[in-house]
Design an enzyme around this catalytic site. Structure first.
Site, PDB file in Angstrom:
ATOM      1  N   ARG A  52       0.800  -1.223   0.000  1.00  0.00           N
ATOM      2  CA  ARG A  52       0.000   0.000   0.000  1.00  0.00           C
ATOM      3  C   ARG A  52       0.833   1.273   0.000  1.00  0.00           C
ATOM      4  O   ARG A  52       0.325   2.328  -0.355  1.00  0.00           O
ATOM      5  CB  ARG A  52      -0.950  -0.006   1.201  1.00  0.00           C
ATOM      6  CG  ARG A  52      -1.944  -1.156   1.160  1.00  0.00           C
ATOM      7  CD  ARG A  52      -3.035  -1.006   2.221  1.00  0.00           C
ATOM      8  NE  ARG A  52      -3.920  -2.159   2.177  1.00  0.00           N
ATOM      9  CZ  ARG A  52      -3.856  -3.206   2.988  1.00  0.00           C
ATOM     10  NH1 ARG A  52      -2.913  -3.223   3.926  1.00  0.00           N
ATOM     11  NH2 ARG A  52      -4.692  -4.209   2.892  1.00  0.00           N
ATOM     12  N   VAL A  53       2.085   1.195   0.432  1.00  0.00           N
ATOM     13  CA  VAL A  53       2.903   2.409   0.468  1.00  0.00           C
ATOM     14  C   VAL A  53       4.231   2.246  -0.246  1.00  0.00           C
ATOM     15  O   VAL A  53       4.915   3.224  -0.529  1.00  0.00           O
ATOM     16  CB  VAL A  53       3.166   2.867   1.922  1.00  0.00           C
ATOM     17  CG1 VAL A  53       1.879   3.220   2.607  1.00  0.00           C
ATOM     18  CG2 VAL A  53       3.903   1.785   2.696  1.00  0.00           C
TER      19      VAL A  53
END
Length: 499
Positions: free
Chosen positions: A365-366
């Site tokens: 997600r990052v």
């Protein structure tokens, strides 16, 4: 009669003069009941949570929960001789672990006691095993990568420093292998690695240690081990102790990678202790605080702001599922806490596609914000092309494709699968990964036999490292300039001729 002026008595006189005389209070309790590593203790009203207590037999434990009329103490040492009525004494000390540079290359238990036949760790400082997570104001954006050396991860699910990326899958699908390969790949980086074994077999832990000793850097790695035969209290403490060790380095501006292997067993240990202490069971018999248990652990992984030194703590928790059930209680908890997951596929593992990562269910997600721009520029369509190939491969069982475009796409997908397949303990450096993907994008691999791609990945790293045209290549640049890209492709072409 003894001569009172004898100078030999001066040290004794000094000790007598400095002795503190007077009453001394000591809290003592007794064991009410004990079973399976958990003791119910009465009579220690001043005891604190996580405080170390000692039994009259010499065994130690720590206060796990505080009840209205008794304490629940998890044993840290074998308690075969502890029985109802055994005296218990407070120490006034919270559970802590030694920290510092002296732990490098050591194999320790969660209390810092050596398991490698070496001396006690050379450390004068200790930290409590339970510490608060950094506040939001103390954190910074995840912007630097943790390079795993695995092409499929670095290209598709990049991990950033300070991220929490869950590795999840069924038993024997290569979860630990991904974590160990990542640790080994840090041999040429500034990242310190900590491996935490929770409830693992002794033989499995030994394999991990031997792999790091042979292929990685033991002088930048620490092992915290609470194997399956260890007391439940030690297994419960293991991830918290290792995180405190990691935080000591992080708070001094260093970068740390920590692997929890695995949190499913840690949750089972917590459930065991909770049921023994008569806490109300909830879903799947886990107590109500099971989410908070892992949330407060994983929240301690973070990238600190420059004002706090700029250090980072990256976490790779491992979780095991049964029959591919990602919606089980503990897996869903860990997925919701972490910043992405790498899902291992039983079917891909059986088909000999290793690492057996399910690209449809996996996500970071990052990490994309921390991925090198040069890597991002050459891996743009890789995930889509590979996903289309896997889907087409499934339908091709019912018959071939008459369309030439579809056949060409299948052929390209086979090359992508061959590129992403990677043996254990053989990480690829970033330049080699970029070179392979650049060659794939240029179509240089479309007519290459699949067997030759494996030879290409073996020969290419040394050829790229020895090419003088690439000695000043900046892999942090937004993209490769035309001259450097041409030089890389020429090296790949030379390697293909030798393959």
């Amino acid at each position: 009669m003894t001569d009172q002026t004898d100078p030999a008595l001066d040290p004794l006189r000094a000790r007598i003069a400095s002795a503190q005389l007077g009453a001394e209070a000591e809290e003592r309790g007794k064991v009410i009941a004990i079973a399976d590593g958990l003791a119910m203790v009465d009579g220690l009203p001043g005891a604190e949570l996580n405080e170390i207590v000692t039994f009259a037999t010499g065994a130690r434990g720590f206060v796990l929960t505080l009840e209205e009329d008794h304490l629940n103490v998890a044993c840290l040492d074998p308690a075969d001789d502890v029985a109802a009525g055994t005296r218990v004494t407070r120490t006034g000390l919270l559970a802590s672990v030694p920290v510092g540079e002296g732990l490098f290359g050591r194999v320790l238990d969660p209390l810092g006691r050596p398991l490698d036949d070496g001396p006690l760790p050379d450390s004068e400082e200790r930290l409590p095993v339970e510490r608060p997570a950094p506040s939001i104001i103390d954190r910074d954006f995840v912007s630097e990568p943790v390079e795993t050396g695995l092409l499929v991860v670095d290209a598709l699910f990049a991990i950033g420093r300070g991220q929490r990326e869950l590795i999840i899958g069924e038993r024997q699908t290569g979860k630990t292998s991904i974590a160990v390969d990542t640790i080994i790949n840090q041999a040429n980086s500034d990242i310190i690695s900590i491996y935490v074994a929770i409830g693992q077999r002794t033989s499995a832990v030994r394999h991990v240690i031997d792999a790091v000793r042979e292929h990685g850097r033991m002088d930048q790695t620490i092992f915290i081990v609470a194997e399956a035969s260890a007391e439940p209290g030690l297994q419960w403490l293991a991830p918290f102790s290792a995180t405190s060790i990691a935080e000591w380095f992080r708070d001094r501006g260093r970068h740390v990678l920590i692997v929890y292997d695995d949190l499913t067993k840690h949750a089972a240990t917590h459930r065991e202790l909770a049921l023994l202490s008569r806490q109300p069971p909830g879903r799947e018999a886990y107590p109500g605080d099971i989410f908070y248990l892992h949330a407060r652990l994983l929240e301690r992984a973070a990238k600190l702001s420059k004002a706090r030194g700029g250090g980072s703590l990256t976490a790779l928790p491992i979780a095991e599922i049964e029959a591919g059930n990602l919606s089980a209680y503990i897996p869903t908890n860990l997925i919701s806490i972490s910043d992405g997951q790498i899902v291992m596929s039983q079917s891909l593992f059986a088909a000999n596609q290793r690492p057996a990562i399910d690209i449809g269910l996996s996500v970071s997600r990052v990490g994309g914000k921390a991925q090198r721009a040069t890597m991002k520029s050459v891996s743009g369509r890789l995930r889509l092309d590979y996903a289309q190939y896997l889907e087409m491969k499934m339908f091709s069982r019912f018959g071939g494709f008459g369309d030439e475009a579809m056949a060409a796409r299948m052929k390209r997908g086979e090359r992508i699968a061959a590129l992403l397949a990677q043996p254990r303990l053989s990480p690829l450096d970033l330049l080699t990964q970029i070179a392979l993907l650049s060659a794939l994008n240029d179509g240089m691999l479309d007519d290459v036999d699949l067997a030759e791609i494996a030879h290409l990945k073996t020969k290419l790293p040394s050829m790229l490292a020895n090419d003088s045209r690439l000695s000043d290549l900046d892999l942090r640049a937004p993209k490769l300039d035309h001259e450097k890209r041409s030089a890389i492709l020429e090296v790949v072409q030379s390697a293909l001729k030798q393959a």
